[in-house]
Design a protein around this motif. Sequence first.
Motif, PDB file in Angstrom:
ATOM      1  N   CYS A   8      91.337  11.799 -22.986  1.00  0.00           N
ATOM      2  CA  CYS A   8      90.612  11.638 -21.724  1.00  0.00           C
ATOM      3  C   CYS A   8      90.183  10.187 -21.525  1.00  0.00           C
ATOM      4  O   CYS A   8      89.129   9.765 -22.021  1.00  0.00           O
ATOM      5  CB  CYS A   8      89.382  12.541 -21.713  1.00  0.00           C
ATOM      6  N   PRO A   9      90.984   9.403 -20.811  1.00  0.00           N
ATOM      7  CA  PRO A   9      90.588   8.022 -20.531  1.00  0.00           C
ATOM      8  C   PRO A   9      89.317   7.967 -19.690  1.00  0.00           C
ATOM      9  O   PRO A   9      89.061   8.849 -18.860  1.00  0.00           O
ATOM     10  CB  PRO A   9      91.782   7.450 -19.767  1.00  0.00           C
ATOM     11  N   GLY A  10      88.552   6.903 -19.911  1.00  0.00           N
ATOM     12  CA  GLY A  10      87.340   6.685 -19.136  1.00  0.00           C
ATOM     13  C   GLY A  10      87.611   5.818 -17.929  1.00  0.00           C
ATOM     14  O   GLY A  10      88.478   6.124 -17.106  1.00  0.00           O
ATOM     15  N   ILE A  11      86.895   4.731 -17.820  1.00  0.00           N
ATOM     16  CA  ILE A  11      87.035   3.821 -16.684  1.00  0.00           C
ATOM     17  C   ILE A  11      87.956   2.676 -17.103  1.00  0.00           C
ATOM     18  O   ILE A  11      87.567   1.801 -17.876  1.00  0.00           O
ATOM     19  CB  ILE A  11      85.656   3.311 -16.225  1.00  0.00           C
ATOM     20  N   VAL A  12      89.164   2.731 -16.616  1.00  0.00           N
ATOM     21  CA  VAL A  12      90.197   1.754 -16.967  1.00  0.00           C
ATOM     22  C   VAL A  12      90.562   0.994 -15.690  1.00  0.00           C
ATOM     23  O   VAL A  12      90.676   1.590 -14.615  1.00  0.00           O
ATOM     24  CB  VAL A  12      91.433   2.445 -17.567  1.00  0.00           C
ATOM     25  N   GLY A  13      90.761  -0.295 -15.799  1.00  0.00           N
ATOM     26  CA  GLY A  13      90.996  -1.132 -14.628  1.00  0.00           C
ATOM     27  C   GLY A  13      92.401  -1.034 -14.084  1.00  0.00           C
ATOM     28  O   GLY A  13      93.080  -2.049 -13.892  1.00  0.00           O
ATOM     29  N   THR A  14      92.857   0.189 -13.814  1.00  0.00           N
ATOM     30  CA  THR A  14      94.164   0.417 -13.203  1.00  0.00           C
ATOM     31  C   THR A  14      93.943   0.867 -11.760  1.00  0.00           C
ATOM     32  O   THR A  14      92.849   0.751 -11.212  1.00  0.00           O
ATOM     33  CB  THR A  14      94.960   1.455 -14.007  1.00  0.00           C
ATOM     34  N   GLY A  15      94.991   1.408 -11.130  1.00  0.00           N
ATOM     35  CA  GLY A  15      94.933   1.696  -9.710  1.00  0.00           C
ATOM     36  C   GLY A  15      93.869   2.678  -9.270  1.00  0.00           C
ATOM     37  O   GLY A  15      93.414   2.634  -8.118  1.00  0.00           O
ATOM     38  N   MET A  16      93.453   3.589 -10.151  1.00  0.00           N
ATOM     39  CA  MET A  16      92.409   4.535  -9.774  1.00  0.00           C
ATOM     40  C   MET A  16      91.124   3.823  -9.407  1.00  0.00           C
ATOM     41  O   MET A  16      90.407   4.227  -8.484  1.00  0.00           O
ATOM     42  CB  MET A  16      92.153   5.516 -10.915  1.00  0.00           C
TER      43      MET A  16
END
Length: 258
Positions: free
Chosen positions: A183-191
Amino acid sequence: MRLEKHIALVTGAGRGIGQGIALALADAGADVAVADLDINIARETAARIEKSGRRSIALQVDVADPDSVNAMIEGAEAALGPLGITVNNAGVISIKSVGELTLEDWERVMQVNVRGIFLCTQAALRVMRPRGFGRIINIASIAGKIGFPDLSHYSASKFAVIGFSNAVAKEVAAEGITVNALCPGIVGTGMWRGEEGLAGRWREAGETEEQSWARHQKTLLPQGVAQTPADMGQLAVYLASAEHVTGQAIAVDGGFSL
Protein backbone atom coordinates in the motif's frame (compact mmCIF):
# COMPACT_ATOMS: atom_id res chain seq x y z
CA MET A 1 17.96 -10.12 0.62
CA ARG A 2 18.99 -11.55 -2.73
CA LEU A 3 16.78 -12.84 -5.52
CA GLU A 4 19.25 -14.48 -7.88
CA LYS A 5 17.76 -17.29 -9.98
CA HIS A 6 14.28 -15.79 -9.60
CA ILE A 7 12.16 -14.57 -12.49
CA ALA A 8 9.88 -11.61 -11.77
CA LEU A 9 7.12 -9.89 -13.69
CA VAL A 10 5.91 -6.35 -12.94
CA THR A 11 2.89 -4.78 -14.63
CA GLY A 12 2.65 -1.04 -15.12
CA ALA A 13 6.43 -1.00 -14.89
CA GLY A 14 7.15 1.62 -17.51
CA ARG A 15 7.14 4.49 -15.04
CA GLY A 16 6.52 5.53 -11.45
CA ILE A 17 5.98 2.96 -8.71
CA GLY A 18 6.04 0.01 -11.10
CA GLN A 19 9.37 1.08 -12.52
CA GLY A 20 10.79 1.59 -9.02
CA ILE A 21 9.75 -1.94 -8.06
CA ALA A 22 11.12 -3.49 -11.26
CA LEU A 23 14.49 -1.80 -10.77
CA ALA A 24 14.65 -2.85 -7.11
CA LEU A 25 13.93 -6.49 -7.95
CA ALA A 26 16.67 -6.39 -10.59
CA ASP A 27 19.09 -4.79 -8.13
CA ALA A 28 18.36 -7.69 -5.76
CA GLY A 29 19.35 -10.16 -8.49
CA ALA A 30 16.10 -11.10 -10.23
CA ASP A 31 15.57 -11.16 -13.96
CA VAL A 32 12.52 -9.01 -14.68
CA ALA A 33 9.79 -8.97 -17.30
CA VAL A 34 8.56 -5.40 -17.68
CA ALA A 35 4.92 -5.16 -18.75
CA ASP A 36 2.98 -2.03 -19.59
CA LEU A 37 0.16 -0.86 -21.85
CA ASP A 38 2.73 1.49 -23.40
CA ILE A 39 5.39 -0.76 -24.92
CA ASN A 40 7.80 2.13 -25.49
CA ILE A 41 8.17 3.03 -21.83
CA ALA A 42 8.32 -0.67 -20.98
CA ARG A 43 11.30 -0.96 -23.28
CA GLU A 44 13.02 1.94 -21.56
CA THR A 45 12.71 0.25 -18.15
CA ALA A 46 13.84 -3.09 -19.58
CA ALA A 47 16.89 -1.40 -21.10
CA ARG A 48 17.83 0.03 -17.71
CA ILE A 49 17.57 -3.42 -16.15
CA GLU A 50 19.72 -5.01 -18.85
CA LYS A 51 22.29 -2.25 -18.43
CA SER A 52 22.53 -3.22 -14.75
CA GLY A 53 23.48 -6.76 -15.75
CA ARG A 54 20.17 -8.61 -15.34
CA ARG A 55 18.04 -10.12 -18.08
CA SER A 56 14.81 -8.36 -19.00
CA ILE A 57 12.06 -8.26 -21.61
CA ALA A 58 9.46 -5.63 -22.40
CA LEU A 59 5.89 -6.85 -22.90
CA GLN A 60 2.77 -4.98 -23.89
CA VAL A 61 -0.31 -5.85 -21.85
CA ASP A 62 -3.85 -4.72 -21.23
CA VAL A 63 -4.45 -6.13 -17.75
CA ALA A 64 -8.24 -5.98 -18.18
CA ASP A 65 -8.06 -8.35 -21.18
CA PRO A 66 -7.66 -12.04 -20.25
CA ASP A 67 -6.07 -12.99 -23.58
CA SER A 68 -3.53 -10.19 -23.21
CA VAL A 69 -2.73 -11.23 -19.64
CA ASN A 70 -2.24 -14.88 -20.62
CA ALA A 71 0.02 -13.84 -23.49
CA MET A 72 2.05 -11.72 -21.06
CA ILE A 73 2.66 -14.69 -18.75
CA GLU A 74 3.57 -16.92 -21.68
CA GLY A 75 5.90 -14.29 -23.12
CA ALA A 76 7.67 -13.73 -19.81
CA GLU A 77 8.28 -17.42 -19.27
CA ALA A 78 9.36 -18.05 -22.86
CA ALA A 79 11.96 -15.28 -22.63
CA LEU A 80 13.21 -15.58 -19.06
CA GLY A 81 12.10 -18.89 -17.53
CA PRO A 82 9.66 -20.09 -14.85
CA LEU A 83 7.90 -17.19 -13.19
CA GLY A 84 8.26 -17.02 -9.41
CA ILE A 85 7.42 -13.40 -8.54
CA THR A 86 4.54 -11.35 -9.89
CA VAL A 87 3.89 -7.74 -8.96
CA ASN A 88 0.49 -6.59 -10.13
CA ASN A 89 0.97 -2.84 -10.16
CA ALA A 90 -0.92 -1.55 -13.22
CA GLY A 91 -3.69 0.83 -12.20
CA VAL A 92 -5.57 3.97 -13.14
CA ILE A 93 -7.07 6.89 -11.25
CA SER A 94 -9.29 9.88 -11.77
CA ILE A 95 -10.06 12.59 -9.24
CA LYS A 96 -13.75 13.41 -8.96
CA SER A 97 -16.31 13.80 -6.19
CA VAL A 98 -19.00 11.13 -5.98
CA GLY A 99 -21.44 13.58 -7.54
CA GLU A 100 -19.13 14.20 -10.49
CA LEU A 101 -18.47 10.53 -11.18
CA THR A 102 -19.97 8.95 -14.26
CA LEU A 103 -20.64 5.28 -14.71
CA GLU A 104 -17.81 5.24 -17.24
CA ASP A 105 -15.41 6.71 -14.63
CA TRP A 106 -16.41 4.02 -12.14
CA GLU A 107 -16.17 1.14 -14.59
CA ARG A 108 -12.78 2.21 -15.98
CA VAL A 109 -11.21 2.20 -12.52
CA MET A 110 -12.81 -1.12 -11.59
CA GLN A 111 -11.84 -2.73 -14.90
CA VAL A 112 -8.14 -1.98 -14.47
CA ASN A 113 -7.66 -1.86 -10.71
CA VAL A 114 -9.85 -4.81 -9.69
CA ARG A 115 -10.49 -6.96 -12.76
CA GLY A 116 -6.83 -6.50 -13.76
CA ILE A 117 -5.56 -7.66 -10.37
CA PHE A 118 -7.88 -10.67 -10.50
CA LEU A 119 -6.84 -11.70 -14.02
CA CYS A 120 -3.11 -11.26 -13.35
CA THR A 121 -3.27 -13.13 -10.04
CA GLN A 122 -5.26 -15.98 -11.56
CA ALA A 123 -2.89 -16.29 -14.51
CA ALA A 124 0.18 -16.24 -12.27
CA LEU A 125 -1.29 -18.93 -10.03
CA ARG A 126 -1.82 -21.24 -13.01
CA VAL A 127 1.95 -21.47 -13.50
CA MET A 128 2.99 -21.16 -9.85
CA ARG A 129 0.75 -23.79 -8.24
CA PRO A 130 2.13 -26.82 -10.12
CA ARG A 131 5.65 -25.75 -9.08
CA GLY A 132 4.82 -25.22 -5.40
CA PHE A 133 6.33 -21.75 -5.22
CA GLY A 134 5.26 -18.20 -5.85
CA ARG A 135 5.23 -14.65 -4.59
CA ILE A 136 2.32 -12.44 -5.64
CA ILE A 137 2.37 -8.77 -4.65
CA ASN A 138 -0.72 -6.75 -5.48
CA ILE A 139 -0.33 -2.99 -5.36
CA ALA A 140 -3.14 -1.40 -3.37
CA SER A 141 -2.88 2.02 -1.67
CA ILE A 142 -3.37 3.77 1.64
CA ALA A 143 -6.62 4.77 -0.07
CA GLY A 144 -7.51 1.08 0.35
CA LYS A 145 -7.18 1.49 4.11
CA ILE A 146 -8.53 5.02 4.58
CA GLY A 147 -11.07 6.71 2.34
CA PHE A 148 -10.11 9.98 0.65
CA PRO A 149 -12.51 12.64 -0.62
CA ASP A 150 -12.72 12.85 -4.41
CA LEU A 151 -11.44 9.27 -4.61
CA SER A 152 -14.47 7.15 -3.68
CA HIS A 153 -14.15 4.97 -6.79
CA TYR A 154 -10.39 4.64 -6.45
CA SER A 155 -10.64 3.86 -2.72
CA ALA A 156 -13.33 1.25 -3.42
CA SER A 157 -11.05 -0.43 -5.96
CA LYS A 158 -8.09 -0.51 -3.59
CA PHE A 159 -10.15 -1.78 -0.63
CA ALA A 160 -11.18 -4.57 -3.02
CA VAL A 161 -7.54 -5.36 -3.84
CA ILE A 162 -6.72 -5.75 -0.14
CA GLY A 163 -9.69 -8.03 0.53
CA PHE A 164 -9.02 -10.10 -2.57
CA SER A 165 -5.34 -10.52 -1.70
CA ASN A 166 -6.13 -11.61 1.86
CA ALA A 167 -8.68 -14.19 0.68
CA VAL A 168 -6.46 -15.66 -2.05
CA ALA A 169 -3.53 -15.84 0.38
CA LYS A 170 -5.58 -18.19 2.55
CA GLU A 171 -6.48 -20.36 -0.44
CA VAL A 172 -2.87 -20.98 -1.46
CA ALA A 173 -1.10 -20.67 1.91
CA ALA A 174 -0.20 -24.37 2.09
CA GLU A 175 1.15 -24.46 -1.47
CA GLY A 176 4.36 -22.46 -1.06
CA ILE A 177 2.75 -19.31 -2.44
CA THR A 178 2.36 -16.00 -0.63
CA VAL A 179 -0.01 -13.21 -1.62
CA ASN A 180 0.29 -9.75 -0.13
CA ALA A 181 -0.89 -6.20 -0.82
CA LEU A 182 1.59 -3.34 -0.85
CA CYS A 183 0.00 0.00 0.00
CA PRO A 184 1.90 3.06 -1.23
CA GLY A 185 1.39 6.29 0.66
CA ILE A 186 1.87 9.76 -0.78
CA VAL A 187 4.18 9.43 -3.76
CA GLY A 188 4.96 12.32 -6.10
CA THR A 189 3.49 10.69 -9.21
CA GLY A 190 0.43 11.61 -11.27
CA MET A 191 -2.10 10.93 -8.52
CA TRP A 192 -0.70 13.81 -6.48
CA ARG A 193 1.32 16.10 -8.69
CA GLY A 194 0.27 18.65 -11.28
CA GLU A 195 -2.80 20.82 -11.62
CA GLU A 196 -4.93 17.72 -12.30
CA GLY A 197 -3.56 15.83 -9.28
CA LEU A 198 -4.67 15.99 -5.67
CA ALA A 199 -2.16 18.72 -4.82
CA GLY A 200 -3.70 20.85 -7.55
CA ARG A 201 -7.30 20.05 -6.68
CA TRP A 202 -6.85 20.57 -2.94
CA ARG A 203 -5.06 23.93 -3.13
CA GLU A 204 -6.07 26.56 -0.63
CA ALA A 205 -6.83 30.13 -1.72
CA GLY A 206 -3.71 31.81 -3.10
CA GLU A 207 -1.67 28.62 -2.89
CA THR A 208 0.35 27.17 -5.76
CA GLU A 209 0.34 23.48 -6.58
CA GLU A 210 3.91 23.21 -5.25
CA GLN A 211 2.89 24.85 -1.96
CA SER A 212 -0.12 22.53 -1.69
CA TRP A 213 2.13 19.51 -2.28
CA ALA A 214 4.52 20.67 0.46
CA ARG A 215 1.65 21.38 2.87
CA HIS A 216 0.06 17.96 2.40
CA GLN A 217 3.35 16.23 3.08
CA LYS A 218 3.77 18.15 6.33
CA THR A 219 0.18 17.81 7.53
CA LEU A 220 -0.62 14.23 6.49
CA LEU A 221 2.67 12.43 7.02
CA PRO A 222 4.24 12.07 10.48
CA GLN A 223 7.68 11.88 8.86
CA GLY A 224 6.87 15.03 6.91
CA VAL A 225 8.19 13.81 3.56
CA ALA A 226 6.65 11.94 0.64
CA GLN A 227 7.56 8.39 -0.26
CA THR A 228 9.29 7.35 -3.46
CA PRO A 229 9.03 4.50 -5.99
CA ALA A 230 12.32 3.20 -4.59
CA ASP A 231 10.69 2.93 -1.15
CA MET A 232 8.04 0.66 -2.66
CA GLY A 233 10.79 -1.36 -4.28
CA GLN A 234 12.38 -2.05 -0.90
CA LEU A 235 9.19 -3.60 0.44
CA ALA A 236 8.60 -5.53 -2.76
CA VAL A 237 12.03 -7.13 -2.46
CA TYR A 238 11.28 -8.11 1.14
CA LEU A 239 7.89 -9.61 0.26
CA ALA A 240 9.45 -11.46 -2.67
CA SER A 241 11.88 -13.15 -0.29
CA ALA A 242 9.75 -13.58 2.86
CA GLU A 243 8.56 -17.16 3.29
CA HIS A 244 6.02 -16.68 6.07
CA VAL A 245 4.51 -13.26 5.37
CA THR A 246 1.21 -13.66 3.56
CA GLY A 247 -2.27 -12.17 3.51
CA GLN A 248 -0.97 -8.79 4.65
CA ALA A 249 -1.65 -5.25 3.49
CA ILE A 250 1.52 -3.35 4.35
CA ALA A 251 1.70 0.41 3.95
CA VAL A 252 4.79 2.42 3.07
CA ASP A 253 3.41 5.81 4.04
CA GLY A 254 5.66 7.56 6.53
CA GLY A 255 3.41 6.61 9.47
CA PHE A 256 0.13 7.96 8.05
CA SER A 257 -2.11 4.89 8.30
CA LEU A 258 -2.60 2.13 10.83
